[in-house]
Design an enzyme around this catalytic site. Structure first.
Site, mmCIF file in Angstrom:
data_model
loop_
_atom_site.group_PDB
_atom_site.id
_atom_site.type_symbol
_atom_site.label_atom_id
_atom_site.label_comp_id
_atom_site.label_asym_id
_atom_site.label_seq_id
_atom_site.Cartn_x
_atom_site.Cartn_y
_atom_site.Cartn_z
ATOM 1 C CB SER A 248 -8.477 0.591 -1.837
ATOM 2 O OG SER A 248 -7.546 0.550 -0.800
ATOM 3 C CD GLN B 64 -2.799 6.428 -3.222
ATOM 4 O OE1 GLN B 64 -2.940 7.319 -4.057
ATOM 5 N NE2 GLN B 64 -2.561 6.664 -1.954
ATOM 6 N NE ARG C 59 -4.611 -0.958 1.463
ATOM 7 C CZ ARG C 59 -5.647 -1.227 2.238
ATOM 8 N NH1 ARG C 59 -5.538 -1.193 3.541
ATOM 9 N NH2 ARG C 59 -6.831 -1.500 1.723
ATOM 10 C CG ASP D 42 -5.296 -0.503 -2.805
ATOM 11 O OD1 ASP D 42 -5.670 -1.679 -2.631
ATOM 12 O OD2 ASP D 42 -5.122 0.300 -1.869
ATOM 13 C CE1 TYR E 291 -3.304 -2.890 5.155
ATOM 14 C CE2 TYR E 291 -0.941 -2.602 4.865
ATOM 15 C CZ TYR E 291 -2.204 -2.791 4.334
ATOM 16 O OH TYR E 291 -2.357 -2.869 2.985
#
Ligand code: NAI
Length: 372
Positions: free
Chosen positions: A133, A127, A122, A130, A232
């Site tokens: 997500s 991004q 991440r 991802d 996280y």
């Protein structure tokens, strides 16, 4: 590269790993061709003709796609009968479930190079790729829609000639990607929302969406323990979990839960809590695939226990197949763009690149274990 898009065959999987939009972009590079299995996009409302218009060839069978491709784009990892058809040297990109060791070993044994998108780091550069997500966002939205549907009352406050109806109260446990989208969706429906998370950094995000952040009384040790360097959540102490459970017990209406990916889900809603909830309350347990935040939820079912409706759907993104596929396909396109050499189009498995190395789960006949 010759890129193949087979039809997903896992039960309930409606998504597809490429769309006409991403196929057009792949073909525009002039270094890739695309072959799609007939019907691959049907459950996501994409016809074979739309794929053809985007420039893809259509094959009748998965076997034909496998024979004509160097790289397969998948949503879910190949199941055993798909793995058995994969020719050596094939590259497979998808949600390969890296914790499923026998599945990855079987791919390695076939001589496949596998990239599990769950393992993407991440980091900012990743991004656009991802998938966790993009799909969790959909799950957070759909969780609230399902909760509203199962709840036998209004979500917003209503003032009518027949009297006032109170707004539903929603408690969101875990304010990550799914949790924040659940808050935003419940807000649009007019609910009164509370949320909490072990990472104090989420307080501001929760409040900016118009929800109240509930604080579990924390010690300095708790605070230090809550977050890894990578952003996280970590598992919290037993004492913290006890204080948190007490807070959940005090509240109860509709609850959507969201938690730590890749780890067994911590139990946040105990049987005593469910028993103390008002009849007709709804719990949507997003973490059901990791064992669930509530031991009473059942995978892929809605059950009623102690008068509470418990929803345990494990693949909510598949319920929004068209948008879930559109976002997933863009994530995959970004990964393929990094993987393929821009001049020759050939795959460049550059293990110096932390994104490529992070996602690589098998190569050269061996399982690749993560560095961290
Ligand atoms: P995320 O990592 O963005 O968010 C998880 C959040 O839970 C983090 O903010 C973390 O700090 C928080 N958390 C961890 N332990 C906690 C605790 N004890 N109490 C309160 N908060 C705690 O993850 P994301 O992407 O939002 O996914 C959340 C969950 O939803 C995962 O378990 C994922 O596998 C699941 N999921 C389920 C889907 C479904 O269809 N059922 C689809 C997509 C995701």
């Amino acid at each position: 590269m010759r890129i193949g898009i087979p039809k997903e065959i896992r039960p309930g999987e409606t998504r597809v790993a490429a769309t006409p939009e991403t196929i057009k972009k792949l073909i525009a590079t002039q270094v890739h061709t695309v072959i799609v299995q007939a019907g691959a996009g049907m459950a996501a409302n994409i016809s074979d003709q739309q794929f053809e218009t985007a420039g893809a060839g259509i094959s009748d069978t998965a076997a034909d796609v496998y024979a004509r491709a160097d790289l397969l784009l998948k949503v879910r990892g190949p199941d055993p009968c798909e793995t058995a058809m994969l020719p050596p040297g094939m590259i497979v990109v998808g949600l390969l479930a890296p914790h499923d060791r026998p599945g990855i070993e079987a791919l390695a044994a076939r001589g496949v190079t596998g990239f599990a998108l769950e393992r993407l780091p991440r980091i900012t550069r990743a991004q656009t790729m991802d998938v966790l997500s993009s799909q969790a966002n959909i799950a957070g939205y759909k969780a609230v829609i399902i909760a509203a549907n199962e709840y036998g009352r209004f979500m917003p406050m209503l003032m009518t000639a027949a009297g006032t109806v109170k707004a539903a109260r929603v408690l969101v446990l875990g304010a990550g990607v799914a949790g924040l989208q659940a808050i935003a969706t419940a807000k649009r429906l007019g609910a009164v929302i509370e949320a909490f998370d072990v990472r104090p950094a989420t307080k501001e995000q929760v409040e900016s969406l118009g929800a109240k952040f509930i604080e579990v009384p924390v010690s300095e040790d708790d605070r230090r323990q809550a977050e890894t360097a990578g952003g996280y959540a970590r598992e919290m102490s037993e004492d913290y979990q006890r204080r948190q459970a007490a807070l959940v017990d005090e509240r109860s209406r509709i609850i959507t839960t969201a938690l730590i990916p890749g780890k067994p889900a911590p139990v946040l809603l105990r049987e005593e809590t469910i028993r103390s909830m008002k009849p007709g309350s709804v719990v949507v347990d997003l973490a059901v695939e990791q064992g669930g935040n509530c031991p009473l939820t059942e995978r892929d079912r809605i059950v009623v226990k102690h008068g509470v409706i418990l929803v345990g759907y494990s693949n909510l993104p598949a319920m929004l197949a068209a948008d879930a596929s559109a976002l997933y396909a863009r994530n995959v396109l970004a990964f393929v763009t990094l993987l393929a050499d821009s001049k020759s189009g050939a795959a460049n498995v550059n293990r110096e690149d932390e994104i490529i190395a992070g996602a690589l789960v098998c190569a050269d006949g061996r399982v690749v274990t993560p560095q961290t």
